[in-house]
Scaffold this active site. Structure first.
Site, PDB file in Angstrom:
ATOM      1  N   HIS A 134      -3.935  24.598  -1.172  1.00 21.50           N
ATOM      2  CA  HIS A 134      -3.789  23.890  -0.005  1.00 21.50           C
ATOM      3  C   HIS A 134      -3.136  25.021   1.179  1.00 21.50           C
ATOM      4  O   HIS A 134      -2.261  25.625   0.595  1.00 21.50           O
ATOM      5  CB  HIS A 134      -3.647  22.621   0.178  1.00 21.50           C
ATOM      6  CG  HIS A 134      -2.201  22.131  -0.203  1.00 21.50           C
ATOM      7  ND1 HIS A 134      -1.565  21.035   0.541  1.00 21.50           N
ATOM      8  CD2 HIS A 134      -1.492  22.738  -1.207  1.00 21.50           C
ATOM      9  CE1 HIS A 134      -0.499  21.165  -0.278  1.00 21.50           C
ATOM     10  NE2 HIS A 134      -0.346  21.869  -0.622  1.00 21.50           N
ATOM     11  N   ASP A 211       4.116  23.337  -6.811  1.00 24.32           N
ATOM     12  CA  ASP A 211       3.501  21.800  -5.831  1.00 24.32           C
ATOM     13  C   ASP A 211       2.723  20.486  -6.463  1.00 24.32           C
ATOM     14  O   ASP A 211       1.771  20.380  -7.091  1.00 24.32           O
ATOM     15  CB  ASP A 211       2.342  22.808  -4.968  1.00 24.32           C
ATOM     16  CG  ASP A 211       1.674  22.224  -3.959  1.00 24.32           C
ATOM     17  OD1 ASP A 211       1.893  20.478  -4.481  1.00 24.32           O
ATOM     18  OD2 ASP A 211       1.108  22.569  -3.364  1.00 24.32           O
ATOM     19  N   GLN A 214       0.194  16.712  -6.039  1.00 26.90           N
ATOM     20  CA  GLN A 214      -1.198  15.935  -6.395  1.00 26.90           C
ATOM     21  C   GLN A 214      -1.045  15.544  -8.124  1.00 26.90           C
ATOM     22  O   GLN A 214      -2.379  15.261  -9.255  1.00 26.90           O
ATOM     23  CB  GLN A 214      -2.277  16.654  -6.067  1.00 26.90           C
ATOM     24  CG  GLN A 214      -3.121  16.998  -4.759  1.00 26.90           C
ATOM     25  CD  GLN A 214      -3.143  14.919  -4.121  1.00 26.90           C
ATOM     26  OE1 GLN A 214      -4.066  14.400  -4.156  1.00 26.90           O
ATOM     27  NE2 GLN A 214      -2.934  16.176  -3.002  1.00 26.90           N
ATOM     28  N   LYS A 237       2.033   9.882  -1.661  1.00 24.37           N
ATOM     29  CA  LYS A 237       0.802  10.134  -1.724  1.00 24.37           C
ATOM     30  C   LYS A 237       0.687   9.536  -3.631  1.00 24.37           C
ATOM     31  O   LYS A 237       0.059   9.461  -4.579  1.00 24.37           O
ATOM     32  CB  LYS A 237       0.338  11.664  -2.170  1.00 24.37           C
ATOM     33  CG  LYS A 237      -0.540  12.186  -1.497  1.00 24.37           C
ATOM     34  CD  LYS A 237       0.374  13.526  -1.367  1.00 24.37           C
ATOM     35  CE  LYS A 237      -0.236  14.795  -0.110  1.00 24.37           C
ATOM     36  NZ  LYS A 237      -1.434  14.187   0.602  1.00 24.37           N
ATOM     37  N   CYS A 375      -8.063  20.499   3.907  1.00 23.05           N
ATOM     38  CA  CYS A 375      -6.378  21.705   3.934  1.00 23.05           C
ATOM     39  C   CYS A 375      -6.453  22.680   3.594  1.00 23.05           C
ATOM     40  O   CYS A 375      -6.087  23.297   2.908  1.00 23.05           O
ATOM     41  CB  CYS A 375      -5.506  20.899   4.687  1.00 23.05           C
ATOM     42  SG  CYS A 375      -4.936  19.867   5.630  1.00 23.05           S
TER      43      CYS A 375
END
Length: 417
Positions: A134, A211, A214, A237, A375
């Protein structure tokens, strides 16, 4: 796609009741329909435990930290560091000094791109990211590469949305100074082989940033087992507050990298001729931080820990399989991202229909989905589409909601095609 629905849990229970009861924002109607919330990759709803923790903070111990000798400051400081310890345990960090509070995933990635770039990257060097990142794991590296005269390289992926690992191995050479990849794609749901990526990069002498924005709410993340050098994620999140995040970094790296921002709390002594920087993790926490967010992030960590990350993963995988099987049966729909290993998200495209139009009609039926490029404009370019309709799951979603989504989607398609 055949799925044995008998093995799929219809809803996650908490204390013997549907867990959705713990999330007050879900108890409302949209356009006269009960809210169905499938935009969890953007942000999750918050349980009562987190909401109460926020209220409790401002009602009892609101104060600045690490500065005051008075009672409230001491209480707030203690709670702040207790939360840091909870996060360290959650990701199995060796020490809480490796856990830095940030504004979120984007802030953490920007921090490392800036300080690592100034420390290690020179003209002609390269940085590797992947084709499914992203924007927050693309732009910071582009900015850093432009400053340093370095080259940004991209691991390609196939039509299924899986990284081409052979290509990645061929890209590794002595000029690669850092690899930064997403654990789970927010658009495709692909679970990347990050442990293998880290092994290969380390064999090349290259550190890796993961990252995990998620990932931490969907799968168990163990930074020692992964052996990643840096890892970033966001509180909002994972059922926690907005504006708070975590950057994990190996102590050996954080000790030798330069500070990111100057100001209070990141210093030991200051004179007009020089500054002695504070010890970890305070070296990277300049100024008054998001105290409420950091303290109440613990309640989100406790919530996930109490439910069990593995139990959450198994439940959400059932939702994903069930949804995929039903969507596949609808004519004119393509699933964008069909990797063997997926979690959290399902993106689809309706032939001849803009995803925005589908999203608007679903909204009128009470269903919150995300439409657009999420994104990840390079991912959309790869598939030659303007965007997708994305469902992203959380622990409070149910099989009944998915059934309602499928019938609503068919109704929307009939109206648009």
């Amino acid at each position: 796609m055949e799925v044995n629905t008998e093995n799929i849990v219809r809803q996650f229970l908490y204390g013997g009741e549907p867990i959705g009861k713990q999330f007050p924002a879900l108890h409302q109607s949209v356009y006269g329909k009960p809210l169905v919330y499938f935009d969890n990759a953007a942000t999750t709803q918050k349980p009562y435990s987190v909401i109460h923790a926020i209220s409790e903070y401002y009602s009892t111990i609101n104060s600045n930290i690490h500065r005051g000798v008075h009672h409230l400051s001491q209480k707030a400081t203690d709670a702040y560091e207790v939360s840091r310890n909870a996060v360290a345990a959650f990701i199995n960090s060796r020490s809480s000094s490796e856990v830095i509070f940030t504004k979120g995933t984007t802030d953490g990635i920007n921090l490392i791109a800036d300080v690592y770039g100034s420390y290690a990257v020179k003209e002609g060097d390269s940085v590797i990211i992947s084709a499914m990142e992203h924007h927050s794991n693309i732009v910071p590296w582009q900015i850093m590469c432009e400053k340093r005269g370095a080259v940004l390289k991209v691991i390609p992926m196939n039509e299924n949305g899986e990284l081409l690992m052979d290509e990645f191995e061929r890209m590794l050479d002595e000029r690669v100074k850092i690899v930064a990849v997403t654990y789970i794609s927010n658009t495709l749901g692909t679970i990347n082989p990050v442990k293998r990526i880290i092994e290969l990069a380390h064999a090349n002498g290259t550190p890796v940033l993961i990252d995990a924005a998620q990932a931490v709410q969907h799968v168990a993340v163990d930074v020692q087992d992964l052996d990643c050098d840096f890892l970033a994620f966001s509180g909002h999140k994972m059922y926690g507050p907005t504006g708070i995040g975590i950057l994990y970094g190996k102590e050996e790296w954080l000790e030798k990298l330069p500070p990111y921002q100057g100001g209070g709390d990141m210093i030991k002594t200051v004179t007009f001729t020089g500054t002695e920087y504070n010890e970890l993790p305070f070296k990277y926490e300049a100024g008054t931080p998001h105290i409420e967010g950091a303290i109440t992030l613990k309640s989100a960590v406790d919530f996930i820990t109490e439910l069990g990350v593995n139990e959450i993963a198994a439940f959400e995988n059932g939702l994903l399989q069930y949804t995929t099987s039903l969507v596949t049966e609808i004519p004119g729909i393509d699933i964008i991202g069909t990797a063997k290993a997926k979690a959290g998200a399902l993106s689809l495209s309706v032939k001849g229909v803009h995803p925005y139009d589908v999203g608007v009609l679903l909204d009128k039926m009470g269903i919150a989905v995300r439409t657009g490029h999420h994104c990840t404009q390079p991912v959309m370019d790869f598939y030659c589409i303007p965007g997708t309709v994305r469902l992203s799951f959380a622990v409070y979603n149910t099989i009944e909601e998915i059934d309602y989504f499928i019938s609503s989607l068919k109704r929307a398609i009939n109206m648009l095609v």
